[in-house]
Write a protein that holds these residues in place. Structure first.
Motif, PDB file in Angstrom:
ATOM      1  N   PRO A 272       0.835  -1.206   0.000  1.00  0.00           N
ATOM      2  CA  PRO A 272       0.000   0.000   0.000  1.00  0.00           C
ATOM      3  C   PRO A 272       0.872   1.261   0.000  1.00  0.00           C
ATOM      4  N   ARG A 273       0.398   2.288  -0.684  1.00  0.00           N
ATOM      5  CA  ARG A 273       1.114   3.557  -0.674  1.00  0.00           C
ATOM      6  C   ARG A 273       1.221   4.068   0.757  1.00  0.00           C
ATOM      7  N   GLY A 274       2.398   4.556   1.135  1.00  0.00           N
ATOM      8  CA  GLY A 274       2.623   5.002   2.501  1.00  0.00           C
ATOM      9  C   GLY A 274       3.173   3.929   3.411  1.00  0.00           C
ATOM     10  N   SER A 275       3.419   2.722   2.893  1.00  0.00           N
ATOM     11  CA  SER A 275       3.993   1.649   3.702  1.00  0.00           C
ATOM     12  C   SER A 275       5.420   2.003   4.118  1.00  0.00           C
ATOM     13  N   ILE A 276       5.915   1.270   5.120  1.00  0.00           N
ATOM     14  CA  ILE A 276       7.280   1.459   5.602  1.00  0.00           C
ATOM     15  C   ILE A 276       8.024   0.134   5.498  1.00  0.00           C
ATOM     16  N   VAL A 277       9.233   0.180   4.943  1.00  0.00           N
ATOM     17  CA  VAL A 277      10.087  -0.994   4.792  1.00  0.00           C
ATOM     18  C   VAL A 277      11.413  -0.715   5.497  1.00  0.00           C
ATOM     19  N   VAL A 278      11.888  -1.684   6.276  1.00  0.00           N
ATOM     20  CA  VAL A 278      13.180  -1.584   6.962  1.00  0.00           C
ATOM     21  C   VAL A 278      14.243  -2.263   6.108  1.00  0.00           C
ATOM     22  N   THR A 279      15.411  -1.619   5.951  1.00  0.00           N
ATOM     23  CA  THR A 279      16.478  -2.172   5.128  1.00  0.00           C
ATOM     24  C   THR A 279      17.772  -2.282   5.928  1.00  0.00           C
ATOM     25  N   GLY A 280      18.609  -3.261   5.558  1.00  0.00           N
ATOM     26  CA  GLY A 280      19.922  -3.441   6.166  1.00  0.00           C
ATOM     27  C   GLY A 280      20.845  -4.129   5.183  1.00  0.00           C
ATOM     28  N   ARG A 281      22.126  -4.206   5.541  1.00  0.00           N
ATOM     29  CA  ARG A 281      23.111  -4.799   4.623  1.00  0.00           C
ATOM     30  C   ARG A 281      24.304  -5.311   5.407  1.00  0.00           C
ATOM     31  N   ASP A 282      25.176  -6.073   4.691  1.00  0.00           N
ATOM     32  CA  ASP A 282      26.445  -6.476   5.293  1.00  0.00           C
ATOM     33  C   ASP A 282      27.534  -5.476   4.918  1.00  0.00           C
ATOM     34  N   ALA A 283      28.797  -5.821   5.155  1.00  0.00           N
ATOM     35  CA  ALA A 283      29.884  -4.856   5.028  1.00  0.00           C
ATOM     36  C   ALA A 283      30.382  -4.661   3.599  1.00  0.00           C
ATOM     37  N   SER A 284      29.916  -5.450   2.635  1.00  0.00           N
ATOM     38  CA  SER A 284      30.489  -5.395   1.293  1.00  0.00           C
ATOM     39  C   SER A 284      30.020  -4.176   0.511  1.00  0.00           C
ATOM     40  N   ARG A 285      30.848  -3.740  -0.420  1.00  0.00           N
ATOM     41  CA  ARG A 285      30.476  -2.628  -1.300  1.00  0.00           C
ATOM     42  C   ARG A 285      29.288  -2.997  -2.179  1.00  0.00           C
ATOM     43  N   ALA A 286      29.268  -4.250  -2.612  1.00  0.00           N
ATOM     44  CA  ALA A 286      28.158  -4.690  -3.470  1.00  0.00           C
ATOM     45  C   ALA A 286      26.830  -4.534  -2.749  1.00  0.00           C
ATOM     46  N   ALA A 287      26.781  -4.958  -1.476  1.00  0.00           N
ATOM     47  CA  ALA A 287      25.536  -4.847  -0.710  1.00  0.00           C
ATOM     48  C   ALA A 287      25.151  -3.389  -0.514  1.00  0.00           C
ATOM     49  N   ASP A 307      16.305   2.914   7.119  1.00  0.00           N
ATOM     50  CA  ASP A 307      17.547   2.234   6.765  1.00  0.00           C
ATOM     51  C   ASP A 307      18.420   2.051   7.996  1.00  0.00           C
ATOM     52  N   LEU A 308      18.722   0.789   8.321  1.00  0.00           N
ATOM     53  CA  LEU A 308      19.595   0.480   9.449  1.00  0.00           C
ATOM     54  C   LEU A 308      21.064   0.484   9.060  1.00  0.00           C
ATOM     55  N   GLU A 309      21.329   0.581   7.759  1.00  0.00           N
ATOM     56  CA  GLU A 309      22.690   0.573   7.209  1.00  0.00           C
ATOM     57  C   GLU A 309      23.367  -0.763   7.519  1.00  0.00           C
ATOM     58  N   LEU A 310      24.593  -0.749   8.090  1.00  0.00           N
ATOM     59  CA  LEU A 310      25.370  -1.970   8.306  1.00  0.00           C
ATOM     60  C   LEU A 310      24.946  -2.644   9.612  1.00  0.00           C
ATOM     61  N   VAL A 311      24.251  -3.784   9.500  1.00  0.00           N
ATOM     62  CA  VAL A 311      23.775  -4.518  10.681  1.00  0.00           C
ATOM     63  C   VAL A 311      23.713  -6.008  10.351  1.00  0.00           C
ATOM     64  N   PRO A 312      23.738  -6.888  11.363  1.00  0.00           N
ATOM     65  CA  PRO A 312      23.479  -8.307  11.099  1.00  0.00           C
ATOM     66  C   PRO A 312      22.057  -8.492  10.566  1.00  0.00           C
ATOM     67  N   ARG A 313      21.884  -9.485   9.732  1.00  0.00           N
ATOM     68  CA  ARG A 313      20.562  -9.720   9.152  1.00  0.00           C
ATOM     69  C   ARG A 313      19.479  -9.936  10.210  1.00  0.00           C
ATOM     70  N   PRO A 314      19.745 -10.674  11.304  1.00  0.00           N
ATOM     71  CA  PRO A 314      18.683 -10.832  12.318  1.00  0.00           C
ATOM     72  C   PRO A 314      18.233  -9.510  12.923  1.00  0.00           C
ATOM     73  N   LEU A 315      19.115  -8.516  13.012  1.00  0.00           N
ATOM     74  CA  LEU A 315      18.706  -7.226  13.562  1.00  0.00           C
ATOM     75  C   LEU A 315      17.674  -6.562  12.659  1.00  0.00           C
TER      76      LEU A 315
END
Length: 691
Positions: A272-287, A307-315
């Motif tokens: 739905p428009r207005g939804s919120i999605v949380v994002t994260g990644r590992d340390a690689s440049r590709a990610a 955006d949580l930026e660099l975090v473990p996937r479980p976080l």
């Protein structure tokens, strides 16, 4: 190329801009040279004629002339030009001798060609020697068919080229594309305009290769696949974007920034428009690169991102679940240790992997390019939650018996393996009251995953540190944050089966009434649960299936035999730090070394093998295995599990690769080997056509 009136070349302009164009003659790459010209070329190094040799000859004043012709010439350096040259040759615009005899106007046919009376061949068209054209097939206009080619019933080849020894199956279609030598199209497959198949490519039934897509030699396109991007390094193209662990591929080959933007747009369009999605990644440049592209795609559809930026996937999973947002995604280097591969995981509102129905919605939008587009005032926002690490740490502590752990005053060695768990672990150790020695407690973008060699080396070093320091426990947290490798006080790593049994017993001792394990788990799990008055449910072997079962309200613990543990009261997904906390809890409550805890478990003889199995053979393999035993010996929850007098065997087709995995357990090592050997031979016989 600029020439004088007598044709002598005066100047070369390599790739000139339009402001530098003073002539209408070009270098066609056709040269007539005196042998002594070759003496000007230095040995053992790359040397270009037009940019190096010819300018040198001009500088030396050597005679260099151009022959100007108005005859046909074209550069066939791409598929569009190649197909245009084919059409020009058939139309007579090029002076070439067309092969075969002219069947009727513009149609040339070679020797020993069988054309069914109901087939239709229209000009311009060329069919090579020893070809078969089935009933209802259509060849032409502007079609070239090589020698020893079979065109099946109702197939069509229009404005395309099918090279030697190829097969175009019933109702398949080549529409303005190129089929390389020895390739095959199964029933109903389609090759669209400008698409190119290399040599020995197999395209499954009903698959579609989209315009201008290139499939490199010896690749396989799975039945029903819609191929929207070129298949270069991958061995096959699947029927869907999603595999068993999300969307995977090689960076900038299978998964590029462009792919990520479109994937983000497709995901956002299903929300739905207005939804919120949380994002994260590992340390690689590709990610990092791909996550930014995904965020851009999501924002463009009116979806906001935290955006949580660099975090473990479980976080990332934990934050999705805690903040009750619409969904989440995490980008990491491929878990198999391929540093060129990436994996994009999509999560539902509870933090577990996105359910298959939601995946299919994303795929439909992606392949149809039916994205939602919003105006500037409705674009999604991007923000960065400030206290995600603290909230995650609090969640871990709330699910752990902290008072017992603090009272035990344990000494531990923790190897963070260059992963983002090092951002959380040190503060967690302090609040648990542990005397902790930390190893590799920093992130390294060049080591976002561990190869098996790296893992073995780190575990050996960790074991030495445990024994040298007299620690009670050692734990290695793999970089993605999902698996914890446990080391006992003797410096010995726990096997995956030992890990499963130790934590299964611990959770049942603490009051777990219902646990879940996959059908590939050892049978001792069932007897242990029965003895402790606990209900045990079997699940399919794939991790998403185990997570889905762990998400049910009645499940207290779930785990598999690979070392992945799920504690649903914290989160219905594997978490290495949660496993570590529970390992401390286990030691504190047992009051004895971990090695002694393990001695109470009976020996388990469990192993697996893989057998390469073509996609079109998987069904035959499973049918044969299922028919090899009576129905009362079969479990058909996931694959085919067969009870044996001294154990059991389980055969499961791999979801993403052309192979089958064979699991087996035996009463003894000899029984295990006998069962594995027998079922491997059974699968191999079906694959080779002996059954």
């Amino acid at each position: 190329v600029m020439t004088s009136e007598d044709g002598r070349i005066q100047r070369f302009l390599e790739k000139p801009s339009w402001g530098q164009v003073f002539t209408d003659t070009i270098n066609t790459g056709i040269y007539v040279l005196e042998p002594e010209v070759l003496d000007l070329i230095p040995p053992d190094q790359p040397y270009d004629f037009s940019s190096e040799l010819f300018p040198l000859m001009l500088d030396k004043g050597l005679p260099l002339y151009g022959f100007v012709t108005n005859d046909y010439w074209t550069d066939v350096g791409n598929s569009e030009a190649f197909l245009a040259a084919q059409r020009d040759a058939m139309a007579g615009r090029v002076k070439v001798d067309l092969p075969g005899f002219e069947l009727h106007s513009g149609v040339y046919v070679g020797q020993e060609v069988e054309i069914h009376p109901t087939a239709r061949v229209t000009g311009h068209a060329i069919i090579g020697d020893n070809c078969t054209v089935g009933p209802g097939a259509v060849i032409g206009p502007d079609a070239v068919v090589g020698s020893n080619v079979t065109i099946g019933p109702d197939a069509r080849v229009e404005q395309g080229v099918v090279m030697d020894r190829s097969y175009v199956g019933p109702a398949a279609r080549v529409r303005g594309g190129v089929v390389g030598p020895g390739s095959s199209l199964d029933r109903g497959a389609t090759i669209e305009e400008g698409a190119v198949l290399g040599a020995e490519v197999t395209v499954g039934a009903g698959a579609i290769v989209n315009p201008r897509v290139k499939i490199y030699p010896s690749r396989t396109v799975e039945a029903g696949a819609i191929v929207t991007r070129s298949v270069v390094h991958e061995r096959s193209a699947g029927r869907s974007l999603f595999g068993s662990r999300g969307v995977t591929g090689l960076i900038n080959v299978g998964v590029s920034a462009e792919t990520a933007v479109r994937l983000g747009m497709a995901y956002g369009s299903t929300l739905p428009r207005g939804s919120i999605v949380v994002t994260g990644r590992d340390a690689s440049r590709a990610a990092r690169t791909l996550k930014r592209a995904l965020i851009a795609g999501l924002n463009s559809t009116g979806v906001s991102v935290r955006d949580l930026e660099l975090v473990p996937r479980p976080l990332t999973r934990f934050t999705v679940r805690r903040e009750q947002v619409t969904g989440g995604l995490s980008v990491r280097t491929a878990a198999a240790g391929d540093v060129e591969g990436v994996e994009i995981g999509f999560f539902g509102p509870d933090g577990t992997d996105l359910v298959e129905t939601a995946q299919r919605k994303i795929e439909r939008v992606y392949f149809r390019e039916d994205y939602r587009r919003v105006g500037p005032s409705r674009l999604g926002e991007l923000d960065f939650p400030p206290h995600a690490l603290e909230q995650y740490t609090s969640g871990l502590l709330a699910a752990t018996d902290v008072s017992s752990v603090r009272g035990a005053q344990l000494k531990v060695v923790v190897d963070y393996a260059f992963g983002p768990a090092s951002l959380v672990g040190p503060s967690l150790m302090g609040r648990l009251g542990c005397d902790a020695l930390s190893l590799h407690a920093f992130t390294d973008e060049h080591r976002p995953v561990l190869t098996q060699v790296d893992l073995d080396r780190l575990l050996l070093e960790l074991g030495d540190q445990v024994t040298n320091s007299g620690a009670d426990l050692g734990v290695l947290l793999e970089p993605s944050g999902e698996t914890a490798y446990v080391i006992d006080e003797r410096g010995e790593p726990l096997s995956p089966v030992d890990t499963l049994l130790a934590f299964l017993r611990h959770e049942m001792t603490r009051g777990a009434r219902h646990v879940a394990v996959p059908v590939s788990a050892p049978t001792v799990c069932q007897s242990m649960a029965r003895d402790m008055g606990c209900r045990l449910s079997l699940t399919p072997t794939a991790l998403p299936s185990l997570m889905a079962r762990a998400g049910a309200a009645d499940i207290d613990f779930a785990a598999d035999a690979s070392g992945l543990l799920i504690f649903p009261r914290f989160m219905p997904a594997p978490d290495a730090l949660m496993t570590f906390c529970k390992a401390l809890e286990l030691l504190a409550q047992e009051g004895r070394p971990l090695g002694e805890v393990l001695e109470q478990f009976p020996p388990v003889h469990l192993a697996s093998r893989t057998v390469r199995t073509p996609w079109d053979k998987k069904g035959a393999v499973m049918r044969h295995v299922a028919s090899s035993a009576s129905s009362d010996r079969l479990v058909l929850l996931d694959g085919v599990r067969v009870s044996e007098p001294h154990g059991w065997a389980l055969v499961i087709p791999h979801a993403d690769e052309p192979m089958c995995r064979i699991w087996a357990e035996g009463d003894t090592e000899e029984a295990l080997k006998e069962i594995l050997d027998r079922y491997e031979a059974m699968v191999t016989a079906v694959v080779s056509g002996d059954r």
